[in-house]
Design an enzyme around this catalytic site. Structure first.
Site, PDB file in Angstrom:
ATOM      1  N   GLU A  77       0.754  -1.417  -0.282  1.00  0.00           N
ATOM      2  CA  GLU A  77      -0.025  -0.021  -0.315  1.00  0.00           C
ATOM      3  C   GLU A  77       0.836   0.854  -0.224  1.00  0.00           C
ATOM      4  O   GLU A  77       0.143   2.257  -0.459  1.00  0.00           O
ATOM      5  CB  GLU A  77      -0.614  -0.451   1.176  1.00  0.00           C
ATOM      6  CG  GLU A  77      -1.863  -1.160   0.750  1.00  0.00           C
ATOM      7  CD  GLU A  77      -2.706  -1.320   2.207  1.00  0.00           C
ATOM      8  OE1 GLU A  77      -2.624  -1.629   3.528  1.00  0.00           O
ATOM      9  OE2 GLU A  77      -4.337  -1.247   1.974  1.00  0.00           O
ATOM     10  N   GLU A 104      -4.055  -9.586   4.316  1.00  0.00           N
ATOM     11  CA  GLU A 104      -4.358  -8.955   5.286  1.00  0.00           C
ATOM     12  C   GLU A 104      -5.898 -10.290   5.613  1.00  0.00           C
ATOM     13  O   GLU A 104      -5.705 -10.027   6.573  1.00  0.00           O
ATOM     14  CB  GLU A 104      -5.017  -7.568   4.936  1.00  0.00           C
ATOM     15  CG  GLU A 104      -3.775  -6.930   5.511  1.00  0.00           C
ATOM     16  CD  GLU A 104      -3.560  -6.599   3.962  1.00  0.00           C
ATOM     17  OE1 GLU A 104      -3.756  -7.131   3.375  1.00  0.00           O
ATOM     18  OE2 GLU A 104      -2.638  -5.671   3.652  1.00  0.00           O
TER      19      GLU A 104
HETATM   20  N1  T1G Z   1       4.225  -7.410  11.608  1.00  0.00           N
HETATM   21  C1  T1G Z   1       5.225  -8.489  12.834  1.00  0.00           C
HETATM   22  N2  T1G Z   1       5.802  -9.290  12.373  1.00  0.00           N
HETATM   23  C2  T1G Z   1       5.849  -9.744  11.255  1.00  0.00           C
HETATM   24  C3  T1G Z   1       5.398  -9.364  10.379  1.00  0.00           C
HETATM   25  C4  T1G Z   1       4.397  -8.462  10.407  1.00  0.00           C
HETATM   26  N3  T1G Z   1       3.675  -7.857   9.213  1.00  0.00           N
HETATM   27  N4  T1G Z   1       5.133 -10.332   9.102  1.00  0.00           N
HETATM   28  C5  T1G Z   1       5.617 -10.969  10.036  1.00  0.00           C
HETATM   29  N5  T1G Z   1       6.701 -10.429  11.344  1.00  0.00           N
HETATM   30  C6  T1G Z   1       8.023 -12.079  12.290  1.00  0.00           C
HETATM   31  C7  T1G Z   1       6.903 -12.860  12.332  1.00  0.00           C
HETATM   32  O1  T1G Z   1       6.287 -12.591  13.727  1.00  0.00           O
HETATM   33  C8  T1G Z   1       8.201 -13.400  12.787  1.00  0.00           C
HETATM   34  O2  T1G Z   1       8.705 -12.587  14.131  1.00  0.00           O
HETATM   35  C9  T1G Z   1       9.522 -13.180  12.227  1.00  0.00           C
HETATM   36  O3  T1G Z   1       8.369 -11.611  11.554  1.00  0.00           O
HETATM   37  C10 T1G Z   1       9.628 -13.407  10.008  1.00  0.00           C
HETATM   38  O4  T1G Z   1       7.724 -14.632  10.314  1.00  0.00           O
HETATM   39  C11 T1G Z   1      -2.717  -1.496   7.151  1.00  0.00           C
HETATM   40  C12 T1G Z   1      -3.446  -3.517   7.950  1.00  0.00           C
HETATM   41  C13 T1G Z   1       7.204 -11.010   5.386  1.00  0.00           C
HETATM   42  C14 T1G Z   1       6.403 -14.124   3.644  1.00  0.00           C
HETATM   43  O5  T1G Z   1       0.170  -9.755   7.054  1.00  0.00           O
HETATM   44  O6  T1G Z   1       3.428 -13.555   5.655  1.00  0.00           O
HETATM   45  O7  T1G Z   1      -0.028  -4.635   6.939  1.00  0.00           O
HETATM   46  O8  T1G Z   1       9.625 -15.470  15.018  1.00  0.00           O
HETATM   47  O9  T1G Z   1       8.571 -16.811  10.074  1.00  0.00           O
HETATM   48  O10 T1G Z   1       8.181 -17.310   6.697  1.00  0.00           O
HETATM   49  O11 T1G Z   1      -3.340  -3.110   4.931  1.00  0.00           O
HETATM   50  O12 T1G Z   1       6.318 -12.959   7.865  1.00  0.00           O
HETATM   51  O13 T1G Z   1      11.000 -14.428  14.477  1.00  0.00           O
HETATM   52  O14 T1G Z   1       9.886 -13.009  16.106  1.00  0.00           O
HETATM   53  O15 T1G Z   1       7.022 -15.483   8.765  1.00  0.00           O
HETATM   54  O16 T1G Z   1      10.603 -14.977   5.890  1.00  0.00           O
HETATM   55  C15 T1G Z   1      -0.112  -7.961   6.428  1.00  0.00           C
HETATM   56  C16 T1G Z   1       3.144 -11.408   7.399  1.00  0.00           C
HETATM   57  C17 T1G Z   1      -0.085  -6.868   7.695  1.00  0.00           C
HETATM   58  C18 T1G Z   1       2.533 -10.169   6.505  1.00  0.00           C
HETATM   59  C19 T1G Z   1       7.949 -13.107   5.719  1.00  0.00           C
HETATM   60  N6  T1G Z   1       0.754  -8.266   6.250  1.00  0.00           N
HETATM   61  N7  T1G Z   1       3.541 -11.453   7.471  1.00  0.00           N
HETATM   62  O17 T1G Z   1       7.573 -14.443   5.931  1.00  0.00           O
HETATM   63  O18 T1G Z   1       9.632 -15.244   8.471  1.00  0.00           O
HETATM   64  S1  T1G Z   1      -1.266  -6.153   7.936  1.00  0.00           S
HETATM   65  C20 T1G Z   1       1.340  -9.300   6.803  1.00  0.00           C
HETATM   66  C21 T1G Z   1       4.411 -13.646   6.373  1.00  0.00           C
HETATM   67  C22 T1G Z   1      -1.161  -4.722   6.895  1.00  0.00           C
HETATM   68  C23 T1G Z   1      -2.508  -3.061   6.299  1.00  0.00           C
HETATM   69  C24 T1G Z   1      -2.694  -3.807   6.858  1.00  0.00           C
HETATM   70  C25 T1G Z   1       5.678 -13.844   6.642  1.00  0.00           C
HETATM   71  C26 T1G Z   1       6.541 -12.830   5.362  1.00  0.00           C
HETATM   72  P1  T1G Z   1       9.664 -13.749  14.947  1.00  0.00           P
HETATM   73  P2  T1G Z   1       8.287 -15.097   9.300  1.00  0.00           P
HETATM   74  P3  T1G Z   1       9.108 -16.094   6.343  1.00  0.00           P
END
Ligand code: T1G
Length: 700
Positions: free
Chosen positions: A105, A125
């Site tokens: 975004e 999301e």
């Molecule tokens: N926020 C905080 N921590 C996150 C995170 C995030 N968005 N994504 C990953 N982590 C942390 C995760 O908890 C772990 O932490 C570490 O990163 C490695 O993650 C307004 C509201 C990006 C593809 O849903 O899909 O944006 O355990 O083991 O396999 O519209 O993480 O090491 O302490 O999964 O390499 C939307 C979610 C948010 C993406 C990487 N975004 N993340 O995968 O590592 S809502 C998501 C993933 C949003 C807006 C809205 C995957 C990854 P720790 P991992 P990975």
């Protein structure tokens, strides 16, 4: 600051640097805005590039911030994006590796986007029970078209950047970099090439229409309804994208999106999914085992026992490309086991889930043997032999003689004492439990049972290996039943009492299936086999005589009604069919038993059925937590979600108890404990749940 500012000649570069995935937390958002202010004040700066350090451009909003004031504190993501859009000089997003959620975004708010090939692009999301809340539902359709955008938003699935860049007429990416390494330079050159372009292009100014909007969105709603029975978010995604095509103007559509997003943020389903996002990742972390603990190399696996479990366990490693030697005592057992593995793979090939050449490649990794000596160079040996301590003793003392030093010796036992098993060897530090769930090649859950002497690097190795074989691994201490089976004991006990007091098997099953379990306790045990529970209860009657049980399950087994395998269990089954028909014979047995026990049957509500079944899991889970058998309540949720079918949208037993309110759970448990036909001892609330309830806290 988690967003760095540097000037390269006449281009300012703002680098997001908030490991691990550049989550757009408050500090990072502030860093972007501060960087833009510096670029604005610097006349020498002609353009700005925003890029990400490390393994992502940005993984989106910082989910860890959700529900905290920070997530709504200015500059919130909306205002950051608005600042970018209205910036007086070109802002170019230089995107690599991962560009998701709020990260995409933010990029869509930039004037231009240069992307490296192989970048994973998504608006995921919806997987958190939300929808893109910073303009994604309004901007993405404008740059790749309504239908491809709605597909991405409603499924949350990632799409490779080069595929998006190849959509005819797309305006998502202005340039596909020649490689990830070349991205930085090419983005700088691109920024210089557009430094004087005015007016600057804004995605919000692009048109957004669908020629057959009404029909298409109706079709989309029907599709989504089927896919997302218990989840409100996908349907709202359709509403938000439809608003992009019908709103009076862009701002109007943005308001609609905002309203839908905030509404979803406070749904129990989204709270559950956000809880599970972190619980799944936290499960692989063991509090006293540092994440940098050196791991042993697992190049070759030995599996002892070619039965259902041994075969299924072997397939997990073959699927991950790890060679396996299966050991049996008799050739026909080996032949049977290999034939079953072949049958499983051939079924996948027939369904098109597995390519024939991959199937052969996996079978090429499989060898068999009748001699323990053939396991001497295995790095990990897993026994899946008969669940009897005497047999385990024979196996582990032989392994102790044969296995090479440093080999990990694992037992697939589902309830036996791993410390005792370890004592059959001179290397207890190398012994661990690896409790797979049947069918072992399908069920995601793996309970890793930590013995008193299990070495930390053995645990670290097994947890990393679990990820490699795509299992959700949860560490359990040693107790009877570990985490899952210990909890289901209480659940089954309650199911029996409910029959004694007036419920029927189908009423209990229907009530808990309406709550969300795929199968109620009676249909489930008919499938697994009533004789399994019978054997465990017989052991329990000796070991723990004070535990109360309904005798109906024993009476059922004495009638030879073991379930589907005998075409009769709690229900009647037509030979070879799975549909469970209520059985007059069983109902009569239950009625006779009530009479004999002097119990006057009463009408039991579905609510009471659900509460007694679910809260029995919660209280046992709380005891497991209190005893340190599980280190986190999220681990217990992961066990029950991935191994026992707890409904995902309710987040697991411990999370669900927090949603209900622990005070209310404790009140209900006290009520159940006063029921003379119930087991007051089992309902004795753990100290943990009492303390948390008194403090108004949840398990998390
Ligand atoms: N926020 C905080 N921590 C996150 C995170 C995030 N968005 N994504 C990953 N982590 C942390 C995760 O908890 C772990 O932490 C570490 O990163 C490695 O993650 C307004 C509201 C990006 C593809 O849903 O899909 O944006 O355990 O083991 O396999 O519209 O993480 O090491 O302490 O999964 O390499 C939307 C979610 C948010 C993406 C990487 N975004 N993340 O995968 O590592 S809502 C998501 C993933 C949003 C807006 C809205 C995957 C990854 P720790 P991992 P990975």
């Amino acid at each position: 600051m988690t967003a760095e500012y540097q000037v390269h000649g006449d281009v300012a570069v703002i680098t997001l640097n908030n490991p691990p995935v550049n989550g757009l937390g408050l500090d990072t958002r502030q860093g972007i805005v501060d960087g833009l202010a510096r670029a604005e004040d610097d006349a020498a700066v002609k353009a700005v590039v925003i890029t990400g350090a490390g393994k992502a451009f940005s993984g989106g909003a910082d989910i860890k911030e959700f529900g905290t004031p920070k997530s709504l504190q200015d500059p919130n993501l909306h205002s950051v994006i608005r600042t970018v859009e209205h910036f007086g000089k070109p802002v170019v997003a230089a995107i690599h590796s991962v560009c998701m959620g709020g990260g995409l975004e933010l990029a869509l708010g930039c004037h231009y986007r240069v992307v490296a090939p192989g970048c994973s692009v998504a608006l995921p999301e919806v997987k958190l029970g939300l929808l893109p809340g910073a303009g994604g539902t309004q901007r993405l359709p404008r740059v790749i078209g309504v239908e491809p955008a709605l597909n991405m938003i409603a499924t949350g699935e990632a799409v490779p950047s080069e595929m998006l860049a190849s959509i005819p007429g797309q305006k998502l990416f202005d340039q596909l970099a020649t490689s990830a390494q070349a991205l930085a330079q090419e983005a700088l050159a691109f920024a210089r090439s557009v430094a004087d372009v005015r007016p600057l292009p804004l995605v919000r100014h692009l048109p957004c229409k669908h020629p057959q909007g009404e029909a298409y969105f109706q079709f989309a709603r029907n599709m989504v309804k089927g896919m997302a029975k218990h989840f409100p978010a996908p349907g709202k995604c359709v509403d938000a994208v439809e608003a992009a095509t019908t709103s009076r103007d862009f701002e109007d559509g943005l308001m609609k999106e905002r309203e839908l997003f905030l509404n979803l943020m406070f749904t129990p389903e989204s709270r559950s999914l956000r809880h599970l996002f972190f619980a799944e990742r936290a499960a692989s972390k063991i509090p006293d085992v540092p994440s940098d603990t050196p791991k042993r190399e697992i190049r070759k696996v030995g599996v002892i026992g070619a039965g259902t479990m041994g075969g299924g366990i072997s397939m997990n490693f073959l699927n991950a490309g790890i060679p396996v030697t299966i050991l049996e005592m008799k050739q026909e057992a080996l032949d049977r086991g290999i034939a079953t593995i072949r049958k499983n793979y051939e079924a996948q090939v027939k369904k098109g889930k597995l390519k024939a050449d991959k199937y052969e490649a996996r079978m090429a990794l499989l060898s068999t043997s009748l001699a323990y000596d053939d396991l001497k160079d295995c790095d990990l040996i897993i026994e899946a032999v008969f669940e009897d301590m005497g047999v385990k003793e024979q196996v582990f003392s032989r392994l102790d003689e044969v296995a090479k030093p440093g080999a990990i010796l694992a037992s697939n036992t589902s309830t036996l004492d791993v410390n005792q098993i370890a004592s059959f060897t001179k290397r207890p530090q190398d012994v661990v439990g690896m409790h797979f769930f049947s069918p072992a090649n399908v069920m995601k859950l793996l309970e890793v049972v930590r013995g008193e002497k299990t070495a930390k690097d053995v645990l670290a190795t097994v947890m990393a290996l679990a990820k490699k074989i795509k299992k959700t691994a949860v560490v359990s201490g040693v107790c009877d039943g570990f985490i899952g089976n210990r909890m289901i004991e209480r659940y089954s006990q309650q199911a029996g009492f409910l029959l004694d007091e007036g419920a029927t098997p189908e009423q209990v099953d229907r009530a808990i299936e309406k709550f969300g379990f795929p199968m109620g306790p009676f249909r489930m045990i008919d499938m697994a086999g009533n004789d399994i529970g019978w054997a465990i209860r017989k052991r329990r009657y000796v070991e723990q005589p004070d535990i109360k049980y309904s005798k109906t399950a024993d009476l059922l087994c004495e009638m030879g009604r073991f379930g589907q395998k005998t075409s009769a269990g709690w229900y009647d089954y037509e030979a070879g069919k799975r549909d469970a028909k209520p059985s007059p014979v069983v109902l009569k047995m239950i009625e006779d038993y009530r009479q004999q026990q002097g119990i006057t049957p009463r009408k039991i509500s579905d609510d009471e059925i659900v509460q007694r079944l679910v809260y029995s899991l919660v209280n046992e889970g709380a005891k497991i937590l209190e005893e340190g058998i599980a280190s986190k309540s999220g681990d217990i949720d992961m066990v029950y979600l991935t191994g026992y079918g707890f409904p995902i949208w309710r987040g697991g037993p411990m999370h669900y108890a927090g949603e209900v309110g622990l005070f209310n759970v404790v009140q209900a448990m006290k009520r159940f404990a006063r029921n003379p036909h119930d087991d007051a001892k089992a309902w004795a609330p753990s100290k943990l749940i009492l303390d948390l309830a008194a403090a108004g806290k949840t398990f998390a």
